[in-house]
Design an enzyme around this catalytic site. Structure first.
Site, PDB file in Angstrom:
ATOM      1  N   GLU A  22       0.843  -1.145  -0.064  1.00 25.78           N
ATOM      2  CA  GLU A  22      -0.012   0.062   0.022  1.00 25.78           C
ATOM      3  C   GLU A  22       0.847   1.434   0.055  1.00 25.78           C
ATOM      4  O   GLU A  22       0.114   2.350  -0.247  1.00 25.78           O
ATOM      5  CB  GLU A  22      -0.825   0.073   1.148  1.00 25.78           C
ATOM      6  N   TYR A  54     -17.712  25.404   2.933  1.00 27.55           N
ATOM      7  CA  TYR A  54     -17.395  24.143   2.427  1.00 27.55           C
ATOM      8  C   TYR A  54     -16.432  23.898   1.411  1.00 27.55           C
ATOM      9  O   TYR A  54     -15.721  22.945   1.610  1.00 27.55           O
ATOM     10  CB  TYR A  54     -18.587  23.220   2.398  1.00 27.55           C
ATOM     11  N   GLU A  74      -7.233   6.015  11.204  1.00 31.34           N
ATOM     12  CA  GLU A  74      -7.342   6.565  12.607  1.00 31.34           C
ATOM     13  C   GLU A  74      -6.589   7.821  12.351  1.00 31.34           C
ATOM     14  O   GLU A  74      -6.917   9.186  13.110  1.00 31.34           O
ATOM     15  CB  GLU A  74      -7.145   5.697  13.660  1.00 31.34           C
ATOM     16  N   LYS A  99     -12.808   3.610   3.074  1.00 37.53           N
ATOM     17  CA  LYS A  99     -11.944   2.936   2.154  1.00 37.53           C
ATOM     18  C   LYS A  99     -12.453   1.875   1.399  1.00 37.53           C
ATOM     19  O   LYS A  99     -12.518   0.726   1.835  1.00 37.53           O
ATOM     20  CB  LYS A  99     -10.519   2.436   3.068  1.00 37.53           C
TER      21      LYS A  99
HETATM   22  N1  LIG Z   1      -8.974   0.001  12.014  1.00 39.20           N
HETATM   23  C1  LIG Z   1      -8.091  -0.034  11.029  1.00 39.20           C
HETATM   24  N2  LIG Z   1      -7.775  -1.475  10.717  1.00 39.20           N
HETATM   25  C2  LIG Z   1      -7.327  -1.190   9.502  1.00 39.20           C
HETATM   26  C3  LIG Z   1      -6.637  -0.156   8.904  1.00 39.20           C
HETATM   27  C4  LIG Z   1      -6.971   0.935   9.093  1.00 39.20           C
HETATM   28  O1  LIG Z   1      -6.465   1.872   8.770  1.00 39.20           O
HETATM   29  N3  LIG Z   1      -7.468   1.038  10.383  1.00 39.20           N
HETATM   30  N4  LIG Z   1      -5.777  -0.492   7.840  1.00 39.20           N
HETATM   31  C5  LIG Z   1      -5.474  -1.829   7.250  1.00 39.20           C
HETATM   32  C6  LIG Z   1      -4.773  -1.860   5.955  1.00 39.20           C
HETATM   33  O2  LIG Z   1      -4.184  -0.670   5.677  1.00 39.20           O
HETATM   34  C7  LIG Z   1      -5.998  -2.379   4.946  1.00 39.20           C
HETATM   35  O3  LIG Z   1      -6.825  -1.214   4.587  1.00 39.20           O
HETATM   36  C8  LIG Z   1      -5.494  -2.934   3.574  1.00 39.20           C
HETATM   37  O4  LIG Z   1      -6.734  -3.380   2.889  1.00 39.20           O
HETATM   38  C9  LIG Z   1      -6.168  -3.100   7.772  1.00 39.20           C
HETATM   39  N5  LIG Z   1      -7.021  -2.706   9.053  1.00 39.20           N
END
Ligand SMILES: Nc1nc2c(c(=O)[nH]1)N=C([C@H](O)[C@@H](O)CO)CN2
Length: 117
Positions: A22, A54, A74, A99
């Site tokens: 990523e 905005y 986060e 996402k």
């Molecule tokens: N609470 C979260 N869990 C996960 C995150 C995140 O940003 N917050 N990110 C990932 C990986 O980047 C995922 O998105 C890859 O597909 C996994 N868990």
């Protein structure tokens, strides 16, 4: 006072993620924002200077993602919430970061935070 200004479905292409692969790709995020603002004044003056603009908030969010490459949603949510509260004097906001496609079988994953009073 329960007035808000909101932004729904703001999309950004950015480097974000915790996995090695990523760090080398751009991924799409979707952002929703709900921000407490007293809309009475701009409602009387018809002046965007009295409003929570905005368009300006959207630009600031895009700029943040152009300048940062966080690993976690986060981290992005926390930093963007603080930036909006400081730069735009927003007392309270709710921010949702999605996402899409990150988890097979799920339409969306993401985080939602509320900050302020
Ligand atoms: N609470 C979260 N869990 C996960 C995150 C995140 O940003 N917050 N990110 C990932 C990986 O980047 C995922 O998105 C890859 O597909 C996994 N868990």
């Amino acid at each position: 006072m329960t007035d808000t200004v909101f932004i729904e479905g703001l999309t950004v292409e950015t480097v974000i993620g915790d996995y090695d692969w990523e760090r080398d790709v751009q991924q799409r995020l979707e952002i929703d924002l709900e921000m407490k603002w007293n809309n009475r004044m701009p409602g009387l003056s018809d002046d965007v200077g009295d409003a929570l603009d905005y368009a300006a908030v959207s630009d600031a969010v895009r700029r943040w993602f152009a300048e940062h490459q966080p690993r976690l949603l986060e981290k992005a949510a926390e930093a963007i919430a603080a930036m909006i509260q400081n730069e735009f004097e927003v007392e309270w906001l709710r921010l949702t970061l999605r996402k899409p496609g990150a988890v097979p079988g799920a339409r969306n994953v993401g985080v939602r935070i509320e900050r302020g009073i």
